[in-house]
Design a protein around this motif. Structure first.
Motif, PDB file in Angstrom:
ATOM      1  N   ALA A  39      38.941  29.524  53.139  1.00  0.00           N
ATOM      2  CA  ALA A  39      38.674  28.915  51.838  1.00  0.00           C
ATOM      3  C   ALA A  39      37.748  29.771  50.981  1.00  0.00           C
ATOM      4  CB  ALA A  39      38.079  27.520  52.035  1.00  0.00           C
ATOM      5  N   VAL A  40      36.846  30.523  51.610  1.00  0.00           N
ATOM      6  CA  VAL A  40      35.921  31.388  50.880  1.00  0.00           C
ATOM      7  C   VAL A  40      36.499  32.791  50.718  1.00  0.00           C
ATOM      8  CG1 VAL A  40      33.634  32.469  50.943  1.00  0.00           C
ATOM      9  CG2 VAL A  40      33.927  30.088  51.671  1.00  0.00           C
ATOM     10  N   LEU A  41      37.126  33.311  51.755  1.00  0.00           N
ATOM     11  CA  LEU A  41      37.580  34.701  51.753  1.00  0.00           C
ATOM     12  C   LEU A  41      38.855  34.913  50.941  1.00  0.00           C
ATOM     13  CD1 LEU A  41      36.827  35.366  55.519  1.00  0.00           C
ATOM     14  CD2 LEU A  41      35.539  36.233  53.546  1.00  0.00           C
ATOM     15  N   PHE A  42      39.747  33.919  50.947  1.00  0.00           N
ATOM     16  CA  PHE A  42      41.032  34.058  50.242  1.00  0.00           C
ATOM     17  C   PHE A  42      40.821  34.296  48.739  1.00  0.00           C
ATOM     18  CE2 PHE A  42      45.271  32.378  48.904  1.00  0.00           C
ATOM     19  CZ  PHE A  42      46.057  33.215  49.666  1.00  0.00           C
ATOM     20  N   PRO A  43      39.990  33.476  48.067  1.00  0.00           N
ATOM     21  CA  PRO A  43      39.784  33.738  46.629  1.00  0.00           C
ATOM     22  C   PRO A  43      39.067  35.057  46.355  1.00  0.00           C
ATOM     23  CG  PRO A  43      39.109  31.496  47.210  1.00  0.00           C
ATOM     24  CD  PRO A  43      39.314  32.241  48.499  1.00  0.00           C
ATOM     25  N   ALA A  44      38.285  35.540  47.306  1.00  0.00           N
ATOM     26  CA  ALA A  44      37.488  36.751  47.083  1.00  0.00           C
ATOM     27  C   ALA A  44      38.303  38.033  47.135  1.00  0.00           C
ATOM     28  CB  ALA A  44      36.368  36.822  48.126  1.00  0.00           C
ATOM     29  N   ALA A  45      39.537  37.961  47.605  1.00  0.00           N
ATOM     30  CA  ALA A  45      40.309  39.184  47.874  1.00  0.00           C
ATOM     31  C   ALA A  45      40.483  40.059  46.642  1.00  0.00           C
ATOM     32  CB  ALA A  45      41.669  38.818  48.469  1.00  0.00           C
ATOM     33  N   GLY A  46      40.731  39.448  45.491  1.00  0.00           N
ATOM     34  CA  GLY A  46      40.942  40.246  44.285  1.00  0.00           C
ATOM     35  C   GLY A  46      39.720  41.083  43.930  1.00  0.00           C
ATOM     36  N   ARG A  47      38.536  40.493  44.066  1.00  0.00           N
ATOM     37  CA  ARG A  47      37.300  41.236  43.769  1.00  0.00           C
ATOM     38  C   ARG A  47      37.055  42.337  44.790  1.00  0.00           C
ATOM     39  NH1 ARG A  47      35.535  36.016  43.567  1.00  0.00           N
ATOM     40  NH2 ARG A  47      34.177  36.266  45.395  1.00  0.00           N
ATOM     41  N   LYS A  48      37.435  42.099  46.031  1.00  0.00           N
ATOM     42  CA  LYS A  48      37.091  43.024  47.114  1.00  0.00           C
ATOM     43  C   LYS A  48      38.065  44.203  47.238  1.00  0.00           C
ATOM     44  CE  LYS A  48      33.448  40.871  48.745  1.00  0.00           C
ATOM     45  NZ  LYS A  48      32.126  41.485  48.792  1.00  0.00           N
ATOM     46  N   VAL A  49      39.358  43.970  46.994  1.00  0.00           N
ATOM     47  CA  VAL A  49      40.345  45.042  47.204  1.00  0.00           C
ATOM     48  C   VAL A  49      41.024  45.494  45.918  1.00  0.00           C
ATOM     49  CG1 VAL A  49      40.801  44.150  49.524  1.00  0.00           C
ATOM     50  CG2 VAL A  49      42.358  43.561  47.667  1.00  0.00           C
ATOM     51  N   GLY A  50      40.788  44.787  44.808  1.00  0.00           N
ATOM     52  CA  GLY A  50      41.428  45.147  43.545  1.00  0.00           C
ATOM     53  C   GLY A  50      42.714  44.373  43.317  1.00  0.00           C
ATOM     54  N   ARG A  51      43.244  44.539  42.105  1.00  0.00           N
ATOM     55  CA  ARG A  51      44.433  43.787  41.714  1.00  0.00           C
ATOM     56  C   ARG A  51      45.555  44.693  41.213  1.00  0.00           C
ATOM     57  NH1 ARG A  51      39.829  40.966  40.087  1.00  0.00           N
ATOM     58  NH2 ARG A  51      39.673  38.828  40.909  1.00  0.00           N
ATOM     59  N   GLY A  52      45.455  45.973  41.531  1.00  0.00           N
ATOM     60  CA  GLY A  52      46.444  46.921  41.034  1.00  0.00           C
ATOM     61  C   GLY A  52      47.799  46.768  41.718  1.00  0.00           C
ATOM     62  N   ALA A  53      48.844  47.204  41.022  1.00  0.00           N
ATOM     63  CA  ALA A  53      50.201  47.166  41.577  1.00  0.00           C
ATOM     64  C   ALA A  53      50.324  48.153  42.732  1.00  0.00           C
ATOM     65  CB  ALA A  53      51.217  47.505  40.491  1.00  0.00           C
ATOM     66  N   LEU A  57      55.630  48.722  47.114  1.00  0.00           N
ATOM     67  CA  LEU A  57      56.133  47.348  47.245  1.00  0.00           C
ATOM     68  C   LEU A  57      56.325  46.763  45.850  1.00  0.00           C
ATOM     69  CD1 LEU A  57      54.006  45.772  50.134  1.00  0.00           C
ATOM     70  CD2 LEU A  57      56.376  46.555  50.231  1.00  0.00           C
ATOM     71  N   THR A  58      57.553  46.771  45.383  1.00  0.00           N
ATOM     72  CA  THR A  58      57.847  46.319  44.023  1.00  0.00           C
ATOM     73  C   THR A  58      57.391  44.886  43.818  1.00  0.00           C
ATOM     74  OG1 THR A  58      59.785  47.754  43.961  1.00  0.00           O
ATOM     75  CG2 THR A  58      59.676  46.010  42.318  1.00  0.00           C
ATOM     76  N   GLY A  59      56.611  44.693  42.749  1.00  0.00           N
ATOM     77  CA  GLY A  59      56.172  43.351  42.387  1.00  0.00           C
ATOM     78  C   GLY A  59      54.903  42.896  43.084  1.00  0.00           C
ATOM     79  N   TRP A  60      54.459  43.617  44.106  1.00  0.00           N
ATOM     80  CA  TRP A  60      53.251  43.236  44.846  1.00  0.00           C
ATOM     81  C   TRP A  60      52.025  43.894  44.228  1.00  0.00           C
ATOM     82  CZ3 TRP A  60      52.476  40.741  49.802  1.00  0.00           C
ATOM     83  CH2 TRP A  60      53.642  40.185  50.355  1.00  0.00           C
ATOM     84  N   THR A  61      50.894  43.202  44.321  1.00  0.00           N
ATOM     85  CA  THR A  61      49.612  43.769  43.937  1.00  0.00           C
ATOM     86  C   THR A  61      48.733  43.885  45.184  1.00  0.00           C
ATOM     87  OG1 THR A  61      48.718  41.573  43.468  1.00  0.00           O
ATOM     88  CG2 THR A  61      49.717  42.777  41.614  1.00  0.00           C
ATOM     89  N   ALA A  62      47.637  44.624  45.052  1.00  0.00           N
ATOM     90  CA  ALA A  62      46.754  44.817  46.209  1.00  0.00           C
ATOM     91  C   ALA A  62      46.213  43.483  46.714  1.00  0.00           C
ATOM     92  CB  ALA A  62      45.605  45.749  45.829  1.00  0.00           C
TER      93      ALA A  62
END
Length: 204
Positions: A39-53, A57-62
């Motif tokens: 519940a805490v770690l899942f939302p944090a992923a974008g801040r921790k690993v980035g959101r770049g394409a 993997l077509t259509g996937w982001t980091a």
């Protein structure tokens, strides 16, 4: 990429800094030990690993891939925890859950999430919902309505997994009716309608 996607494929596609990679592996260990940590770690992923394409993997982001790997760390049975991550998540988190479904081994237990996404008009959720998991698990009627939803909201049918294998005469009939309604209303018929009709004709 040939064959079903695996967690190793996601790891290979991620080009993480040493710090981000360490966060991801530590988070996976923490979730395996205590699923409530998701519940805490899942939302944090974008801040921790980035959101770049991701290039490979077509259509996937980091953050999609990192979140899928966090879900993969959940002990089994994991359907309830996966459903909670979807229900509690923002749209980026919901999309990641939908993309992760093929690697999570849920059987049909992920179908309520697919059906929920197909009730929205968020093109990112609709596209993610009609991936390999839906192709393998949605019944014919639900899958056809999913394709129709893609056409209706403007999701390119190239995003629909298994289209060439599952397009059939009934889908063609539904899309023909849709096209007639659009024409009668003086509206443009999307090019994708004709593409799917061609595929359905080849299958029949």
């Amino acid at each position: 990429m040939g064959g079903p996607m695996t967690p190793d494929d996601l790891r290979a596609a991620l080009d993480l800094t040493p710090e981000a990679a360490a966060w991801l592996e530590d988070s996976r260990r923490r979730i395996a030990d205590d699923p409530a940590k998701l519940a805490v770690l899942f939302p944090a992923a974008g801040r921790k690993v980035g959101r770049g394409a991701l290039e490979s993997l077509t259509g996937w982001t980091a953050d999609d891939a990192a979140r899928a790997l966090l879900l993969d760390a959940l002990p089994r049975p994991r359907a309830a925890a996966v459903s909670r991550a979807y229900a509690d998540g923002d749209n980026a988190e919901k999309r990641a859950v939908l993309r992760a479904l093929p690697i999570l081994g849920l059987g049909d237990e992920g179908l309520p999430l697919v059906r929920d996404a197909l009730r929205t008009n968020d093109t990112r959720l609709v596209a993610a919902a009609m991936g390999p998991y839906a192709a393998a698990h949605l019944d014919d009627e639900g899958w056809r309505h999913g394709v129709l939803k893609c056409v209706f909201v403007g999701v390119p049918v190239a995003a629909v997994a298994g289209l060439a294998d599952r397009a059939d005469a009934e889908l063609a009939r539904m899309l023909t009716d849709f096209a007639k309604e659009r024409e009668a209303a003086g509206r443009v018929v999307p090019d994708d309608v004709h593409l799917v009709l061609h595929l359905a004709d080849q299958e029949s």
